[in-house]
Each structure stands twice: as structure tokens, then as C-alpha cells.
Motif scaffolding. Structure first.
Motif: not given
Length: 260
Positions: A206, A210, A226, A228, A235, A242
Motif C-alpha cells: 500500500f 492508503h 480508496v 488504488s 479499500s 482496513f
């Protein structure tokens, strides 16, 4: 006679009781849904037992429990470090100069968190950005004020919907860099710089998005989604952790529940 004296309390005593109740309620809200809630309940139970043993004049037990309560203040600051930090940041971020918005910053006095956020639109937007691997970080404000980070970005007032969120994080958009803040059902800030977590528990795969998401949720009760840019993975971060979910429908339900 002592009982009659107990009943004979004035306005200041009543105000003190109300303030203590508000304080306990806010402490509960800070630790609710975290591992610290069990510690908080344990402390309350020990305190009640201490007072009972004291009232029954059980000297040995009263001494033991009293010593634990009186001598454990430093330990409590260590255990509740994250929650105390949230409270102090909330108080410290209050802008007293904005008199018209003075009460707005004291959101811990509210009974309920605003639940009119269009969760479905947020999840759908994240799904579309995930398909195109468009990086995004969406911060949803709850009861703690985010004024201390909003000042680092651009003030906005856009309604939350799929086209708006997609256009903000579009790679060629001047607003895509940084996080956005959502209050209620409006995007109130873009290009926001978030505090980055230094926690070693975050997996190496991450990146800064993150870590920033974990950082803001360590310091406040905000919720963060989030997307990616490398993998397209969505996420969900809450309370510095998490949150696992099975599918997008589950994610939407969990997010709605956390806001409600």
C-alpha cells in the motif's frame, strides 16, 4: 440525614450531572466500534465495584480497586492514546473566529451523525474508477470536525453523485490530486492533504493514499474509501483499520450502517 442532604442539590449540581453525562457519552462515542470499547467497559465495571466495596466498608477490596483506579491514569493515557488524540484534534481544530459556524464545530453534542450521504453514488463511482484504475481517496466526515485538514485544499460545494466524483478524480482534472471531503451529501473540499500514518502494520504494497487514509481515521472518526491506481482495488478504512467486505453490495451496507 445523609439521604436528605443528597436530595438537597441545587442548579449547579444538576448542571454538573448533565456535563458528566455528556462527557461519558462522548467518550463512549469515541471508543464505540473499536477494541478500546471493551477496555472502557472494564474500567467502568471496576469503578462501580470499587464504589460498592467502599460503601460496604470492605477495606481490603476497596484499597485494591481504589489503588488500581487512582494509579492507572498514566496507563489509561497510553491505552486510549488514539481516542484522546481524536478529542484534542477536534477541540484544537475549532475555528473560534468563524462565529457564525461556532456551534457547527462542536459536533460531539449531536445525538446522531448526518445520514443523508448518497452511499450508493459513492460506491458506484468507486466501482467505475476501479474499472479504469483511476486513483481516488474519498473522506466522509462523521461527528469529528475535519476543518484542520480542509484548510489545506480547495473549498467546494458540489452535490455527491457519480459524474461529480468521476470528474474530480479524472486523471487530467486539476482537482484529482489529493483527497476530497464529503459532509452530508456535498463535496466540501478537494485537493486536501491528509496526515500520513507511520504505523508499521500497514502492508508494504500500500502506498501514500492508503497511509493517508489510515492517518486521518487514526485521528478522527471519518470513513475513507480508496481506489488504488495500480490495481483498481477499493479499500475501506475506519478507525485506522482496513475493513474487509465480501462484495460491493456488502461494502455499501457496511458503509451505510457506519454512517447511520
Amino acid at each position: 440525614m445523609d439521604f436528605l442532604n443528597f436530595l438537597n442539590f441545587g442548579l449547579l449540581d444538576f448542571i454538573e450531572i448533565i456535563l458528566v453525562a455528556v462527557l461519558l457519552y462522548y467518550v463512549y462515542k469515541l471508543v464505540k466500534g473499536t477494541a478500546a470499547i471493551n477496555i472502557f467497559i472494564g474500567i467502568v465495571i471496576i469503578f462501580i465495584i470499587w464504589k460498592i466495596t467502599e460503601a460496604l466498608e470492605m477495606d481490603v477490596l476497596s484499597f485494591i480497586f481504589g489503588g488500581f483506579i487512582k494509579g492507572g491514569i498514566i496507563a489509561l493515557f497510553i491505552v486510549f492514546q488514539q481516542e484522546i488524540r481524536k478529542f484534542l484534534l477536534m477541540v484544537g481544530s475549532t475555528n473560534f473566529a468563524k462565529k457564525r459556524n461556532f456551534l457547527k464545530h462542536f459536533k460531539f453534542l449531536k445525538q446522531e451523525i448526518n445520514t443523508d450521504t448518497d452511499v450508493e453514488a459513492i460506491v458506484n463511482a468507486c466501482t467505475k474508477m476501479s474499472a479504469t484504475k483511476t486513483g481516488a481517496i474519498i473522506v466522509i466526515e462523521r461527528s469529528n470536525s475535519l476543518e484542520f485538514v480542509k484548510d489545506s485544499g480547495d473549498t467546494m460545494g458540489m452535490e455527491v453523485n457519480v459524474p461529480t466524483l468521476e470528474s474530480i478524480f479524472f486523471k487530467n482534472s486539476p482537482l484529482h490530486d489529493g483527497a476530497i471531503i464529503i459532509e452530508g451529501n456535498r463535496v466540501t473540499a478537494t485537493r486536501v492533504i491528509l496526515p500520513v500514518s507511520r504505523a508499521t502494520k500497514i502492508p508494504q504494497r500500500f502506498g501514500l493514499r492508503h497511509r493517508a487514509a489510515v492517518g486521518i481515521t487514526e485521528k478522527t472518526d471519518a470513513l475513507v474509501l480508496v481506489v488504488s491506481e495500480e490495481t483498481g482495488q477499493i479499500s475501506y478504512i475506519r478507525d485506522g483499520e482496513f475493513v474487509l467486505y465480501e462484495d460491493l453490495n456488502t461494502l455499501q451496507d457496511v458503509l451505510q450502517n457506519d454512517l447511520g
